[in-house]
Design an enzyme around this catalytic site. Structure first.
Site: not given
Length: 259
Positions: A101, A211
């Protein structure tokens, strides 16, 4: 109508789960482990600065040992293409994977991805044989350029990373999804399960959530909620969502039986 098996394919590899999980901010490795299990995710992203693959300190990898789990190292924290390429090569050596990533965000306040350096890094890393999933702005032109540069998927943001503000970029995401021949993984800003479901209803290939899981009062249960939301959104997309209309339309129109 029976449902055919539905999986996401990236660089020739098939994944059944369309919910990818980020591993930052969790209060403990045990909670992370249980949350990932409840998500039934098959891919988690790990910042190299937290991996400690040599076992010199406590490593987040100690809690990500499921044999069906693919570890996707990320370059979070790098500031330009040169640093990203260095970290990518370190990740490949340490974790024995060429999946990556790609994250380049030089501004520590807003953490916005650098489009120029991301494109440069994608071009160079593709030449080095990496399977690149670049995190980027929800910019349709940039996503096509990343595709041409050798990316294996694109990861446009829904809203600023860690903000939990949902799909503020939805109109651009729709364009990206429409014109992309690569998997489109909505990354950053997804704040609740309904955001993830909306992304899937739009036709996104997958979502990445961190998150919203990590700061929930009960992360493992939130993981279950996100899993079900992603599954529901994908089923809605596959089944064909009806058109919207400006005015009311009777669900049971009057017919001749009253005359």
């Amino acid at each position: 109508m029976s449902m055919i098996p539905d999986s996401i394919e990236i660089a020739g590899e098939s994944l059944q789960s369309r919910l990818f999980v980020g591993t930052g901010k969790f209060s403990s490795g045990e909670i992370l482990q249980e949350t990932v299990r409840n998500c039934q995710s098959e891919l988690v992203t790990v910042a190299m600065k937290r991996a400690n693959p040599k076992g010199l300190e406590d490593s987040i990898l100690d809690f990500l040992t499921d044999k069906n789990l693919r570890i996707l190292p990320n370059t979070s924290g790098v500031r330009d293409a040169k640093e990203a390429i260095f970290v990518a090569q370190m990740a490949r050596d340490a974790l024995e994977t060429n999946w990556l990533k790609l994250e380049i965000h030089p501004d520590p306040k807003y953490l916005m991805p650098d489009p120029v350096e991301t494109l440069l890094a994608t071009e160079e890393l593709a030449k080095l044989g990496f399977i690149i999933l670049p995190y980027c702005h929800a910019d349709p032109v940039l996503c096509k350029r990343l595709e041409d540069a050798g990316a294996s998927a694109v990861m446009p943001l829904g809203s600023p990373i860690g903000s939990n503000r949902g799909l503020e970029s939805r109109e651009f995401l729709k364009i990206i999804i429409e014109q992309s021949s690569l998997p489109v993984i909505v990354d950053a800003g997804i704040g609740c399960p309904s955001d993830a479901s909306e992304a899937m209803e739009m036709g996104a290939s997958a979502v990445l959530v961190n998150t919203a899981l990590a700061i929930a009062k009960d992360p493992p249960t939130m993981g279950t909620a996100f899993r079900k939301a992603v599954e529901a959104g994908r089923l809605a997309y596959l089944s064909g969502i009806g058109s919207r209309f400006e005015s009311a339309r009777a669900t049971s129109p009057l017919t001749g039986f009253l005359s």
